[in-house]
Scaffold this motif. Structure first.
Motif, mmCIF file in Angstrom:
data_model
loop_
_atom_site.group_PDB
_atom_site.id
_atom_site.type_symbol
_atom_site.label_atom_id
_atom_site.label_comp_id
_atom_site.label_asym_id
_atom_site.label_seq_id
_atom_site.Cartn_x
_atom_site.Cartn_y
_atom_site.Cartn_z
ATOM 1 N N VAL A 57 0.821 -1.204 0.000
ATOM 2 C CA VAL A 57 0.000 0.000 0.000
ATOM 3 C C VAL A 57 0.860 1.261 0.000
ATOM 4 C CG1 VAL A 57 -1.655 1.354 1.347
ATOM 5 C CG2 VAL A 57 -1.980 -1.111 1.072
ATOM 6 N N LYS A 58 1.939 1.258 0.785
ATOM 7 C CA LYS A 58 2.704 2.496 0.940
ATOM 8 C C LYS A 58 3.817 2.680 -0.074
ATOM 9 C CE LYS A 58 5.830 0.657 4.528
ATOM 10 N NZ LYS A 58 6.181 0.737 5.961
ATOM 11 N N LYS A 59 4.008 1.737 -0.977
ATOM 12 C CA LYS A 59 5.159 1.813 -1.885
ATOM 13 C C LYS A 59 5.146 3.052 -2.772
ATOM 14 C CE LYS A 59 2.930 -1.270 -5.273
ATOM 15 N NZ LYS A 59 3.026 -2.601 -5.948
ATOM 16 N N ASP A 60 3.947 3.523 -3.180
ATOM 17 C CA ASP A 60 3.894 4.720 -4.024
ATOM 18 C C ASP A 60 3.471 5.963 -3.254
ATOM 19 O OD1 ASP A 60 1.270 4.085 -3.565
ATOM 20 O OD2 ASP A 60 0.650 4.098 -5.664
ATOM 21 N N GLY A 61 3.266 5.806 -1.934
ATOM 22 C CA GLY A 61 2.904 6.953 -1.106
ATOM 23 C C GLY A 61 1.485 7.445 -1.306
ATOM 24 N N VAL A 62 0.673 6.644 -1.997
ATOM 25 C CA VAL A 62 -0.696 7.059 -2.313
ATOM 26 C C VAL A 62 -1.686 5.982 -1.859
ATOM 27 C CG1 VAL A 62 -2.324 7.666 -4.142
ATOM 28 C CG2 VAL A 62 0.057 8.402 -4.302
ATOM 29 N N LEU A 63 -2.733 6.408 -1.170
ATOM 30 C CA LEU A 63 -3.819 5.515 -0.801
ATOM 31 C C LEU A 63 -4.883 5.627 -1.895
ATOM 32 C CD1 LEU A 63 -4.786 3.629 1.556
ATOM 33 C CD2 LEU A 63 -6.167 5.578 2.337
ATOM 34 N N THR A 64 -5.043 4.580 -2.682
ATOM 35 C CA THR A 64 -6.018 4.578 -3.769
ATOM 36 C C THR A 64 -7.351 4.071 -3.240
ATOM 37 O OG1 THR A 64 -4.268 4.180 -5.389
ATOM 38 C CG2 THR A 64 -6.526 3.743 -6.088
ATOM 39 N N VAL A 65 -8.370 4.904 -3.375
ATOM 40 C CA VAL A 65 -9.660 4.660 -2.737
ATOM 41 C C VAL A 65 -10.740 4.477 -3.803
ATOM 42 C CG1 VAL A 65 -11.392 5.556 -1.127
ATOM 43 C CG2 VAL A 65 -8.955 6.099 -0.800
ATOM 44 N N GLY A 66 -11.412 3.343 -3.784
ATOM 45 C CA GLY A 66 -12.571 3.136 -4.642
ATOM 46 C C GLY A 66 -13.814 3.663 -3.968
ATOM 47 N N SER A 67 -14.589 4.484 -4.687
ATOM 48 C CA SER A 67 -15.782 5.081 -4.105
ATOM 49 C C SER A 67 -16.817 5.331 -5.193
ATOM 50 C CB SER A 67 -15.438 6.412 -3.412
ATOM 51 O OG SER A 67 -16.533 6.921 -2.694
ATOM 52 N N ASN A 68 -18.071 5.129 -4.852
ATOM 53 C CA ASN A 68 -19.176 5.391 -5.776
ATOM 54 C C ASN A 68 -19.768 6.746 -5.411
ATOM 55 O OD1 ASN A 68 -22.500 4.154 -6.289
ATOM 56 N ND2 ASN A 68 -21.093 4.817 -7.861
ATOM 57 N N ALA A 69 -19.391 7.783 -6.135
ATOM 58 C CA ALA A 69 -19.644 9.163 -5.715
ATOM 59 C C ALA A 69 -21.040 9.654 -6.078
ATOM 60 C CB ALA A 69 -18.585 10.076 -6.306
ATOM 61 N N VAL A 70 -22.046 8.956 -5.594
ATOM 62 C CA VAL A 70 -23.432 9.380 -5.805
ATOM 63 C C VAL A 70 -24.212 9.292 -4.496
ATOM 64 C CG1 VAL A 70 -23.501 8.748 -8.252
ATOM 65 C CG2 VAL A 70 -24.095 7.034 -6.545
ATOM 66 N N TRP A 71 -23.500 9.258 -3.378
ATOM 67 C CA TRP A 71 -24.127 9.052 -2.073
ATOM 68 C C TRP A 71 -24.019 10.316 -1.214
ATOM 69 C CZ3 TRP A 71 -26.059 4.135 -0.452
ATOM 70 C CH2 TRP A 71 -25.838 3.098 -1.350
ATOM 71 N N ALA A 72 -24.563 11.415 -1.702
ATOM 72 C CA ALA A 72 -24.538 12.632 -0.888
ATOM 73 C C ALA A 72 -25.301 12.395 0.419
ATOM 74 C CB ALA A 72 -25.190 13.772 -1.655
ATOM 75 N N PRO A 73 -24.743 12.836 1.565
ATOM 76 C CA PRO A 73 -23.535 13.633 1.708
ATOM 77 C C PRO A 73 -22.270 12.827 2.015
ATOM 78 C CG PRO A 73 -24.677 13.601 3.801
ATOM 79 C CD PRO A 73 -25.490 12.737 2.847
ATOM 80 N N ALA A 74 -22.314 11.512 1.824
ATOM 81 C CA ALA A 74 -21.146 10.681 2.155
ATOM 82 C C ALA A 74 -20.043 10.849 1.121
ATOM 83 C CB ALA A 74 -21.550 9.217 2.268
ATOM 84 N N GLU A 75 -20.387 10.695 -0.153
ATOM 85 C CA GLU A 75 -19.435 10.933 -1.237
ATOM 86 C C GLU A 75 -20.217 11.271 -2.497
ATOM 87 O OE1 GLU A 75 -18.385 7.717 0.492
ATOM 88 O OE2 GLU A 75 -20.404 7.102 -0.041
ATOM 89 N N PHE A 76 -19.892 12.400 -3.094
ATOM 90 C CA PHE A 76 -20.542 12.831 -4.325
ATOM 91 C C PHE A 76 -19.650 13.857 -5.011
ATOM 92 C CE2 PHE A 76 -21.754 15.617 -0.953
ATOM 93 C CZ PHE A 76 -22.140 16.853 -1.476
ATOM 94 N N THR A 77 -19.968 14.196 -6.250
ATOM 95 C CA THR A 77 -19.109 15.111 -6.991
ATOM 96 C C THR A 77 -19.512 16.557 -6.740
ATOM 97 O OG1 THR A 77 -20.513 14.760 -8.930
ATOM 98 C CG2 THR A 77 -18.474 13.501 -8.809
ATOM 99 N N GLY A 78 -18.512 17.430 -6.740
ATOM 100 C CA GLY A 78 -18.727 18.845 -6.476
ATOM 101 C C GLY A 78 -19.166 19.608 -7.706
ATOM 102 N N GLU A 79 -18.969 20.924 -7.660
ATOM 103 C CA GLU A 79 -19.467 21.800 -8.707
ATOM 104 C C GLU A 79 -18.856 21.490 -10.072
ATOM 105 O OE1 GLU A 79 -18.648 25.633 -7.086
ATOM 106 O OE2 GLU A 79 -20.626 25.787 -6.151
ATOM 107 N N ASP A 80 -17.637 20.964 -10.095
ATOM 108 C CA ASP A 80 -16.996 20.655 -11.370
ATOM 109 C C ASP A 80 -17.411 19.290 -11.919
ATOM 110 O OD1 ASP A 80 -15.724 18.940 -9.657
ATOM 111 O OD2 ASP A 80 -13.703 19.734 -9.980
ATOM 112 N N ASN A 81 -18.298 18.601 -11.173
ATOM 113 C CA ASN A 81 -18.773 17.266 -11.551
ATOM 114 C C ASN A 81 -17.651 16.242 -11.651
ATOM 115 O OD1 ASN A 81 -21.569 17.822 -11.700
ATOM 116 N ND2 ASN A 81 -21.301 18.757 -13.705
ATOM 117 N N GLU A 82 -16.517 16.535 -11.048
ATOM 118 C CA GLU A 82 -15.381 15.613 -11.065
ATOM 119 C C GLU A 82 -14.810 15.386 -9.666
ATOM 120 O OE1 GLU A 82 -12.360 16.800 -13.787
ATOM 121 O OE2 GLU A 82 -13.685 16.798 -15.536
#
Length: 293
Positions: free
Chosen positions: A48-73
């Motif tokens: 996990v730490k070899k590239d210093g990045v935590l890659t997170v899978g998320s379905n961004a349609v669950w406001a307010p838990a995770e969703f896309t902002g004004e830029d839709n990205e």
């Protein structure tokens, strides 16, 4: 007209609105006080730490838990703020990958380091992945304002119900539908959608009579649709939700648990939840694979 309303609703739920003030609060969530913990950072697995990045899978349609902002990205939400704070404690950057909900758990350990998308912790899911509990949420029904179809949440036989694929709510509706049939009543007319916004839109446009989703998601949809929806009854089956970690990666799960508990002890955890108005689901301590049915 139905298409225009549906398009408007989908945009409204996916974009960063200001009608209830939650999005303004999110913009002010400052994680600068969250600091790296060297001991916890050292416990993260090498993979996990070899590239210093935590890659997170998320379905961004669950406001307010995770969703896309004004830029839709850009993906925002209280779960996103929490995983960013966890990553900061562990000395990692974060990359959020917006993905189909049903594909996230099978991809943790390969495509993703972790999964964060309102995952209810179940005994069945614990067979294949490890969960680090971070929140507790129930499931709630939402109907059109005034409940014009007179939906009874305790008797959904024959009712048109919308739900997102792969969720605990889908399983609950399937079980309820089977009970209807075994009792000689009509099955629930389940409308299963890939995205939560589609399930919400189905109720707004009258294709479905009721929607079933996590309580924070249903409550936020009610707020964002400005009176078009209302919650029906009290929350059902309050249960723990967790960050998904690969089954074999015990080290990373323990490091994430430690990071969450550090955030809880420092007050940063509650500050994030309060900013989004979802503090009712706060936990006192993070656990790995809590005992669930």
């Amino acid at each position: 007209m139905a298409f225009a309303l549906a398009a408007s609703l989908i945009f409204g739920l996916a974009a960063c609105g200001t009608s209830d003030g939650l999005d303004d609060a999110q913009a002010n969530v400052d994680l600068s006080r969250v600091t790296r913990d060297d001991a916890l950072a050292a416990r993260i697995s090498d993979e996990v730490k070899k590239d210093g990045v935590l890659t997170v899978g998320s379905n961004a349609v669950w406001a307010p838990a995770e969703f896309t902002g004004e830029d839709n990205e850009t993906v925002i939400g209280y779960e996103i703020d929490l995983i960013k704070a966890v990553a900061k404690v562990l000395g990692l950057d974060v990359r959020i990958v917006n993905s189909s909900f049903s594909t996230i758990i099978p991809s943790v350990g390969s495509k993703f380091d972790v999964g964060v998308s309102g995952f209810t912790i179940t005994a069945e899911r614990e067979k294949t992945v490890t969960f680090v509990e971070f929140y507790r949420a129930g499931m709630s029904y939402a109907v059109r304002a005034g409940n014009p179809k007179k939906v009874d949440p305790d008797n959904l036989c024959g009712v048109r119900a919308s739900v997102q694929v792969g969720t605990a709510e889908e399983t609950a509706l399937e079980d309820a539908s089977a009970a209807c049939v075994s009792g000689g009543r009509p099955a629930i007319d389940m409308q299963v959608y890939e995205a939560q916004t589609q399930a919400t839109t189905a109720v707004i446009t009258g294709r479905a009579d009721v929607m079933y989703s996590d309580t924070p998601v249903s409550a936020y949809a009610v707020k964002q649709t400005k009176g078009k929806l209302e919650l029906l009854g009290d929350p059902y089956d309050v249960a723990p939700q967790g960050i998904v970690v690969a089954k074999k990666d015990t080290a990373t799960a323990e490091a994430i648990q430690g990071a969450l508990n550090k955030l809880i002890d420092s007050g940063e955890y509650m500050r994030i939840l309060h900013a989004w108005g979802v503090e009712d689901g706060a936990i006192e301590r993070a656990e790995i694979n809590p005992d669930v049915k």
